[in-house]
Design a protein around this motif. Sequence first.
Motif, short mmCIF file in Angstrom:
data_model
loop_
_atom_site.label_atom_id
_atom_site.label_comp_id
_atom_site.label_asym_id
_atom_site.label_seq_id
_atom_site.Cartn_x
_atom_site.Cartn_y
_atom_site.Cartn_z
N LEU A 108 40.98 18.57 -17.84
CA LEU A 108 40.87 19.97 -18.26
C LEU A 108 39.45 20.49 -18.28
O LEU A 108 39.23 21.67 -18.56
N ALA A 109 38.49 19.63 -17.99
CA ALA A 109 37.10 20.06 -18.09
C ALA A 109 36.83 21.22 -17.14
O ALA A 109 37.29 21.23 -16.00
N ALA A 110 36.03 22.19 -17.62
CA ALA A 110 35.62 23.29 -16.75
C ALA A 110 34.47 22.84 -15.87
O ALA A 110 34.21 23.39 -14.82
N LEU A 183 22.19 19.30 -22.13
CA LEU A 183 23.44 19.57 -22.87
C LEU A 183 23.45 20.98 -23.45
O LEU A 183 24.50 21.61 -23.54
N GLN A 186 24.85 23.94 -21.24
CA GLN A 186 26.22 23.92 -20.73
C GLN A 186 27.07 24.97 -21.45
O GLN A 186 26.76 25.39 -22.55
N SER A 187 28.19 25.30 -20.80
CA SER A 187 29.14 26.17 -21.49
C SER A 187 30.18 25.32 -22.21
O SER A 187 30.23 24.11 -22.06
N ALA A 188 31.00 26.00 -23.01
CA ALA A 188 31.84 25.29 -23.97
C ALA A 188 32.88 24.40 -23.32
O ALA A 188 33.37 23.46 -23.93
N GLY A 189 33.24 24.64 -22.06
CA GLY A 189 34.27 23.83 -21.42
C GLY A 189 33.76 22.59 -20.72
O GLY A 189 34.52 21.88 -20.08
N HIS A 191 32.36 18.80 -20.05
CA HIS A 191 32.49 17.45 -20.60
C HIS A 191 31.30 16.64 -20.10
O HIS A 191 30.88 16.79 -18.96
N LEU A 211 24.25 19.45 -31.19
CA LEU A 211 24.51 20.76 -30.58
C LEU A 211 25.94 21.24 -30.87
O LEU A 211 26.35 22.27 -30.36
N GLY A 212 26.68 20.47 -31.65
CA GLY A 212 28.02 20.90 -32.04
C GLY A 212 29.10 20.59 -31.02
O GLY A 212 30.20 21.15 -31.10
N TRP A 213 28.84 19.71 -30.04
CA TRP A 213 29.88 19.34 -29.08
C TRP A 213 31.01 18.61 -29.80
O TRP A 213 30.76 17.75 -30.61
N PRO A 214 32.26 18.94 -29.45
CA PRO A 214 33.36 18.13 -29.99
C PRO A 214 33.30 16.72 -29.38
O PRO A 214 32.99 16.58 -28.19
N GLN A 217 34.75 15.73 -26.00
CA GLN A 217 34.15 16.14 -24.73
C GLN A 217 32.94 15.29 -24.37
O GLN A 217 32.19 15.60 -23.46
#
Lengths: 319, 185
Positions: A108-110, A183, A186-189, A191, A211-214, A217
């Motif tokens: 699903l990664a953008a 990092l 990058q945009s939110a989508g 990985h 940086l708040g990455w889930p 990802q």
Amino acid sequence: MKLHLVETAMQGPRVKTFRFQPVEGSGPLPAYSPGSALRIHLPVGEKGLWNSYSLTSNPWVDDAYSIAVRREDESSSKGGSIYLHDRAKPGDVFEVEPPVNRFALSRLAAKHVLIAGGIGITPFLSYLPVIAGRGQSVEVHYSYRGGDNSAFTDWLYHFVNRYCRVNVYDTTVNHRMNLSLILGLQSAGAHVYVCGPASLIEAVRQTARDLGWPASQVHYEHFSQADERPRRPFAVMLQNSGREVQVSDSESLLEALEREGVPVTHSCRIGGCGSCEIAVSAGQVEHRDHCLSEEDRKAGCSMIACVSRAMNGQLVLKL
Amino acid sequence: MSTIKSRPTYAPLVVQPMSSLHVFVTSGEGSEVVQKLVTAGLASPYVWWHFTDGGAQVEAAVNFIEQGKLWEMMERRLPECPAGSHVYLAGNEQFIWSAALRARGAGFSREGVSTELTGSKARRVMCAHCRTLHESIKHTVFRCDGCGLWLGVRDHYSRLMQAYLAGRVDAEVHGEIPKPEELYA
């Protein structure tokens, strides 16, 4: 299953590629997904060694398994890579286990951001053709120590186009990755995938956290046990049967249990996958794995049998 | 508690302190939840898109009278959001999962999307036999508009269809219809 080594080639002074095909009459090779690794048995030492190597071939088109192996120094190696470099020759037959994937590409990664340190580039060699085939965006960041160790850069450059950027970094001239920038832009989508020394993996994970990455990802794969601590012998008591098993300094707990006929599920054998987690009821564990969380370690109720050892010579296991 | 894994669970929205950008998407009463978070103060910047759903406009939000315009905005803007952005959804179930689909399309992982159910808990239900979709189902047993069978509503949820599944309730003994209960008010 048994495979023939059909071809070897040097990629710079320390990296050699190996191409395997099935022995005659054994049917086609099992398919695999990008990021998969091959466990291969090497006749080193008394019992031999099972080593894991990322498959570097293109998963969808190759009729062979390829791996790339860096020759490690005698002092820091169990001898597997040295055997492959110095002794293995086309025609040799090896016992291997079918590929398993613990470092899969997200569907699903953008966008995919691939970060490699040294020989950690290998899993990405199977990623790139697949990402390119899907028409997805990708950035490769590959750092190495000196031009001699820059294996596969020419191959990577073939993929460069408007959807694929490749950046290389030579740390001997102090050219280093700026992870916050890589990092942070990058945009939110996106990985991120990292493979390389433990320090690089930790740096990427920490930067991503900041940086708040889930966490879902951020993907990483350790390629070696890479633990400098001396391995001391210890004893384990199996709570359910009352048996005691001695673990010598030359073997892991997992190997000792296998020798004694105690079945333990396992996969990677380098402390990365968590398959061989065992519950501990007494004794202090010297954790050497990459998969238990800080909380798990503090709780001290479990250990990873393929790498972790006893702190004070004795452990009681819920087995 | 249901043991069905696909059944969505919701929790009150909590601000993710590490997020670089908060993206609030609300409909109807969902705005009240987000208003509290915004009033309490946020450390990082935020955007707020609100579908009025026939109700009042919200001063702190960009308001959408048409739901389709909100989806367009999400499809255009979410892929540009920086890494570390977090999406917060509040509204009824259909709204939440329609919006979640847009977030997923932009590459947001499940972890990057929080959901709080507000307003009616009535279900959108799909008949497993004729695929007819029913809106605002409040009872555990009802008669299908499409094939006329008596259906039992299950906890199996399709995020893609944004609907619960329902199957024939008297399949074992025809004509034995359990008493409908109003569970999804």
